[in-house]
Design an enzyme around this catalytic site. Structure first.
Site, PDB file in Angstrom:
ATOM      1  N   LYS A  22       0.854  -1.213   0.000  1.00 14.56           N
ATOM      2  CA  LYS A  22       0.000   0.000   0.000  1.00 14.56           C
ATOM      3  C   LYS A  22       0.876   1.245   0.000  1.00 14.56           C
ATOM      4  CE  LYS A  22      -1.602   1.537   4.143  1.00 14.56           C
ATOM      5  NZ  LYS A  22      -1.331   2.939   4.489  1.00 14.56           N
ATOM      6  N   ASN A  23       1.914   1.255   0.827  1.00  9.86           N
ATOM      7  CA  ASN A  23       2.706   2.484   1.014  1.00  9.86           C
ATOM      8  C   ASN A  23       3.698   2.746  -0.104  1.00  9.86           C
ATOM      9  OD1 ASN A  23       1.216   2.936   3.244  1.00  9.86           O
ATOM     10  ND2 ASN A  23       2.839   2.558   4.734  1.00  9.86           N
ATOM     11  N   ARG A  94      -4.681  10.317   4.028  1.00  6.47           N
ATOM     12  CA  ARG A  94      -3.766  11.450   4.154  1.00  6.47           C
ATOM     13  C   ARG A  94      -2.700  11.487   3.055  1.00  6.47           C
ATOM     14  NH1 ARG A  94      -0.634  11.597   7.035  1.00  6.47           N
ATOM     15  NH2 ARG A  94      -0.399  13.787   7.473  1.00  6.47           N
ATOM     16  N   CYS A 118      -4.581  12.540  12.413  1.00  5.49           N
ATOM     17  CA  CYS A 118      -5.300  11.260  12.563  1.00  5.49           C
ATOM     18  C   CYS A 118      -5.034  10.803  13.992  1.00  5.49           C
ATOM     19  CB  CYS A 118      -4.788  10.245  11.547  1.00  5.49           C
ATOM     20  SG  CYS A 118      -3.150   9.667  11.938  1.00  5.49           S
ATOM     21  N   ARG A 123       0.294  14.894  12.477  1.00  5.31           N
ATOM     22  CA  ARG A 123       0.698  14.644  11.086  1.00  5.31           C
ATOM     23  C   ARG A 123       0.853  15.951  10.286  1.00  5.31           C
ATOM     24  NH1 ARG A 123      -0.693   9.271  10.093  1.00  5.31           N
ATOM     25  NH2 ARG A 123       0.897   9.245   8.493  1.00  5.31           N
ATOM     26  N   LYS A 163      14.176  17.035   9.215  1.00  2.37           N
ATOM     27  CA  LYS A 163      13.867  15.760   9.902  1.00  2.37           C
ATOM     28  C   LYS A 163      13.556  14.742   8.805  1.00  2.37           C
ATOM     29  CE  LYS A 163      10.990  13.899  13.602  1.00  2.37           C
ATOM     30  NZ  LYS A 163      10.031  13.011  12.904  1.00  2.37           N
ATOM     31  N   SER A 165      11.517  12.424   6.730  1.00  2.91           N
ATOM     32  CA  SER A 165      10.066  12.280   6.531  1.00  2.91           C
ATOM     33  C   SER A 165       9.804  11.497   5.249  1.00  2.91           C
ATOM     34  CB  SER A 165       9.408  13.657   6.424  1.00  2.91           C
ATOM     35  OG  SER A 165       8.158  13.549   5.735  1.00  2.91           O
ATOM     36  N   VAL A 166       9.082  10.382   5.358  1.00  2.00           N
ATOM     37  CA  VAL A 166       8.761   9.559   4.180  1.00  2.00           C
ATOM     38  C   VAL A 166       7.952  10.381   3.179  1.00  2.00           C
ATOM     39  CG1 VAL A 166       7.429   7.545   3.410  1.00  2.00           C
ATOM     40  CG2 VAL A 166       8.875   7.386   5.447  1.00  2.00           C
ATOM     41  N   ASP A 308       5.466   0.988  12.012  1.00  2.00           N
ATOM     42  CA  ASP A 308       4.250   0.309  11.539  1.00  2.00           C
ATOM     43  C   ASP A 308       4.147  -1.129  12.032  1.00  2.00           C
ATOM     44  OD1 ASP A 308       3.958   1.941   8.287  1.00  2.00           O
ATOM     45  OD2 ASP A 308       3.542   2.595  10.325  1.00  2.00           O
ATOM     46  N   ILE A 330       8.628   7.776  16.539  1.00  2.00           N
ATOM     47  CA  ILE A 330       8.220   8.419  15.290  1.00  2.00           C
ATOM     48  C   ILE A 330       6.932   9.220  15.477  1.00  2.00           C
ATOM     49  CG2 ILE A 330       7.533   8.025  12.882  1.00  2.00           C
ATOM     50  CD1 ILE A 330      10.447   7.306  13.284  1.00  2.00           C
ATOM     51  N   ARG A 400      -8.421  -0.727   5.249  1.00  2.00           N
ATOM     52  CA  ARG A 400      -7.655   0.317   4.545  1.00  2.00           C
ATOM     53  C   ARG A 400      -6.308  -0.219   4.076  1.00  2.00           C
ATOM     54  NH1 ARG A 400      -6.929   5.855   7.437  1.00  2.00           N
ATOM     55  NH2 ARG A 400      -5.616   5.921   5.596  1.00  2.00           N
TER      56      ARG A 400
HETATM   57  C1  EPZ Z   1       4.478   7.209   6.119  1.00  2.00           C
HETATM   58  O1  EPZ Z   1       3.717   8.245   6.727  1.00  2.00           O
HETATM   59  C2  EPZ Z   1       3.577   5.972   6.106  1.00  2.00           C
HETATM   60  N1  EPZ Z   1       2.380   6.239   5.321  1.00  2.00           N
HETATM   61  C3  EPZ Z   1       3.184   5.613   7.536  1.00  2.00           C
HETATM   62  O2  EPZ Z   1       2.420   4.418   7.480  1.00  2.00           O
HETATM   63  C4  EPZ Z   1       4.462   5.343   8.333  1.00  2.00           C
HETATM   64  O3  EPZ Z   1       4.123   5.052   9.676  1.00  2.00           O
HETATM   65  C5  EPZ Z   1       5.372   6.583   8.274  1.00  2.00           C
HETATM   66  O4  EPZ Z   1       5.652   6.917   6.895  1.00  2.00           O
HETATM   67  C6  EPZ Z   1       6.703   6.365   8.989  1.00  2.00           C
HETATM   68  O5  EPZ Z   1       7.378   5.288   8.404  1.00  2.00           O
HETATM   69  C7  EPZ Z   1       2.438   6.097   3.983  1.00  2.00           C
HETATM   70  O6  EPZ Z   1       3.481   5.779   3.419  1.00  2.00           O
HETATM   71  C8  EPZ Z   1       1.165   6.342   3.229  1.00  2.00           C
HETATM   72  P1  EPZ Z   1       6.628  10.730   7.962  1.00  2.00           P
HETATM   73  P2  EPZ Z   1       4.261   9.783   6.673  1.00  2.00           P
HETATM   74  O7  EPZ Z   1       6.450  11.935   7.119  1.00  2.00           O
HETATM   75  O8  EPZ Z   1       4.880  10.032   5.356  1.00  2.00           O
HETATM   76  C9  EPZ Z   1       6.476  14.128  11.301  1.00  2.00           C
HETATM   77  C10 EPZ Z   1       0.560   3.042   7.840  1.00  2.00           C
HETATM   78  O9  EPZ Z   1       0.154   2.506   8.876  1.00  2.00           O
HETATM   79  N2  EPZ Z   1       6.327  15.055  10.158  1.00  2.00           N
HETATM   80  O10 EPZ Z   1       7.875   9.913   7.795  1.00  2.00           O
HETATM   81  O11 EPZ Z   1       3.164  10.666   7.107  1.00  2.00           O
HETATM   82  C11 EPZ Z   1       5.278  13.189  11.433  1.00  2.00           C
HETATM   83  O12 EPZ Z   1       4.250  13.801  12.168  1.00  2.00           O
HETATM   84  C12 EPZ Z   1       1.038   4.478   7.889  1.00  2.00           C
HETATM   85  O13 EPZ Z   1       0.623   2.487   6.716  1.00  2.00           O
HETATM   86  C13 EPZ Z   1       6.356  16.441  10.418  1.00  2.00           C
HETATM   87  O14 EPZ Z   1       6.477  16.877  11.563  1.00  2.00           O
HETATM   88  O15 EPZ Z   1       5.386   9.737   7.798  1.00  2.00           O
HETATM   89  C14 EPZ Z   1       5.876  12.004  12.147  1.00  2.00           C
HETATM   90  O16 EPZ Z   1       5.936  12.272  13.524  1.00  2.00           O
HETATM   91  C15 EPZ Z   1       0.844   5.112   9.261  1.00  2.00           C
HETATM   92  N3  EPZ Z   1       6.212  17.280   9.358  1.00  2.00           N
HETATM   93  C16 EPZ Z   1       7.288  11.928  11.581  1.00  2.00           C
HETATM   94  O17 EPZ Z   1       7.572  13.230  11.045  1.00  2.00           O
HETATM   95  C17 EPZ Z   1       6.095  16.837   8.071  1.00  2.00           C
HETATM   96  O18 EPZ Z   1       6.010  17.665   7.140  1.00  2.00           O
HETATM   97  C18 EPZ Z   1       7.446  10.909  10.450  1.00  2.00           C
HETATM   98  O19 EPZ Z   1       6.445  11.178   9.497  1.00  2.00           O
HETATM   99  C19 EPZ Z   1       6.065  15.439   7.836  1.00  2.00           C
HETATM  100  C20 EPZ Z   1       6.199  14.571   8.895  1.00  2.00           C
END
Ligand code: EPZ
Length: 420
Positions: A22-23, A94, A118, A123, A163, A165-166, A308, A330, A400
């Site tokens: 999915k991701n 999202r 969420c 997020r 930081k 961020s995926v 995850d 995270i 989902r």
């Molecule tokens: C992706 O979410 C995944 N979703 C998440 O999987 C996964 O848990 C996460 O990466 C971490 O590996 C998808 O790929 C669709 P991040 P993402 O940006 O991109 C903060 C699942 O269960 N942050 O790496 O949203 C954020 O709040 C889902 O499949 C900011 O502060 O994760 C978090 O604390 C859940 N500002 C941390 O960074 C930003 O602009 C990591 O978030 C972006 C992120």
């Protein structure tokens, strides 16, 4: 609302096939907006989030044709493309925010809903917006929507993410593909799903390469051509079924998976006592009679232990002999499953982002409530080993991100059924 009825305890025995990721599929689908001609994407998982992303693409002017098994799509675009990504679609999924970079790169404009938070956290998307701004995107936030545009094409830039961020890494790589000139991104996330996105974009003619462990160089191109691409297998689904086999003392062969991308998880499962044999696309896992504890498990960015799989491992450590602890580094609120696990008999103490698990839990069946996607699957895992019949409500959270989970589990000996 659908619910699951699960009769435990059970032992997983037999073979399970892993679905597409999915991701990985979500950013790949969002990036099809960049392409001129038809794109074929295979091995899509049949999960709700993919349907939502496809509805979002259709609302933006993409024409999407499904194969009979709905795992392959052919995507082309209408002449007249739209730029409005609605709250109703982006709120429920999202990752819809990933169309922002593609729309501004391709059409120099977009009105995309802020994704909102969420259950697992606020997020925010500040890293997405800051990076796209450095590529030349101008934006204003009005009534929950990002009104974005750029004067002409985006321009390559040197960007360092403050930081890891995926999503921000994905959005920026997608946008930089059609920018004028070279973009250098530092401190990128390097999850396997990002590598899959990069391989997909390169198959369409994008010029992207790693010039450092977390440094990516993108040379903008004029257009991206047709391509046919098959999405990678889902490493979180793979990890989830490995935990299930370990938890139930089962004997499971997991097919269509890639053991190379879940090394951290497999070494942890060996540490708790599982016997694991791997080949190119298969994991054969034997669960231990006694599950050993892990003193401190910390979730971190890839290639470390992934957030995850945190909820799933917590269930495993509830069954371990002796105390364990898990630190969630995270997300700020990813312990929703704890309250529900306590209802099944788990003894877990939460201090800020650390969970102390007392272990040796004899789970007893109960009625449970799902919350976020991974917390919900943790409840299914706990119900597998709980004595008696558990009811798990609101399993739309599960739908989902897990394809056909009840059929996959039934095939390996679990007494589980869905009632609508
Ligand atoms: C992706 O979410 C995944 N979703 C998440 O999987 C996964 O848990 C996460 O990466 C971490 O590996 C998808 O790929 C669709 P991040 P993402 O940006 O991109 C903060 C699942 O269960 N942050 O790496 O949203 C954020 O709040 C889902 O499949 C900011 O502060 O994760 C978090 O604390 C859940 N500002 C941390 O960074 C930003 O602009 C990591 O978030 C972006 C992120």
């Amino acid at each position: 609302m659908d619910k699951f009825i699960v009769k435990g305890p059970s032992k997983l025995k037999g073979e399970i096939a892993i679905s597409g990721s999915k991701n990985a599929a979500l950013p790949i689908l969002a990036s099809t907006i960049l392409f001129e001609k038809e794109v074929v994407i295979k091995n899509l998982p049949r999960v709700k989030d993919i349907d939502t992303m496809i509805n979002l693409l259709k609302s933006l002017g993409s024409i999407v044709k499904f194969s009979k098994d709905k795992k392959t799509v052919k995507i082309t675009k209408k002449k007249k493309h739209k730029f409005f990504a609605s709250y109703s679609l982006v709120r429920t999924m999202r990752a819809g925010i990933l169309v922002l970079g593609a729309l501004v790169a391709k059409y120099q404009k977009s009105i995309t809903s802020l994704p909102g938070g969420c259950l697992i956290g606020a997020r925010p998307i500040n890293y997405h917006l800051n990076a796209l701004k450095k590529l030349g995107m101008k934006y204003e936030i009005k009534k929950g929507y990002i009104h974005a545009n750029s004067k002409g094409k985006l321009k390559g830039a040197k960007i360092r993410f403050s930081k890891i961020s995926v999503g921000a890494t994905e959005n920026t790589i997608i946008a930089a593909c059609l920018a004028n000139g070279i973009t250098i991104l530092r401190n990128c996330a390097i999850e396997p799903e990002i590598i899959d996105l990069i391989n997909f974009l390169k198959s369409g003619g994008a010029k992207i390469k790693f010039i450092g462990k977390r440094t990516v160089r993108i040379e903008g191109v004029k257009i991206l051509k047709s391509t046919i691409y098959s999405v990678m297998s889902d490493r979180i689904e793979t990890g989830t079924f490995c935990v299930a086999a370990c938890l139930t003392g089962g004997n499971l062969k997991i097919n269509n998976c890639d053991p190379k991308i879940i090394k951290a998880e497999l070494s942890l499962l060996k540490k708790v006592g599982a016997k694991i044999k791997t080949s190119k696309n298969q994991i054969h896992i034997l669960g231990p009679k006694k599950i050993k504890n892990i003193s401190n498990l910390v979730t971190k960015e890839y290639p470390n232990f992934p957030t995850d799989l945190q909820a799933q491992f917590m269930v495993l450590l509830c069954k371990a002999k002796g105390k364990s602890s898990i630190t969630e580094s995270i997300f700020e609120n990813r312990f929703m499953h704890v309250a529900e696990l306590r209802r099944l008999g788990a003894e877990i103490i939460i201090k800020k982002n650390k969970a102390l698990i007392l272990g040796s839990t004899n789970f007893k069946a109960a009625e449970l409530m799902s919350s976020d996607l991974r917390a919900s699957v943790a409840l299914v895992l706990a119900a597998l080993v709980a004595k008696g019949t558990s009811i798990i409500n609101r399993i739309y959270h599960l739908d989902r991100g897990y394809e056909n989970i009840e059929n996959k589990l039934r095939k390996v000996g679990v007494k589980i059924r869905r009632i609508s």
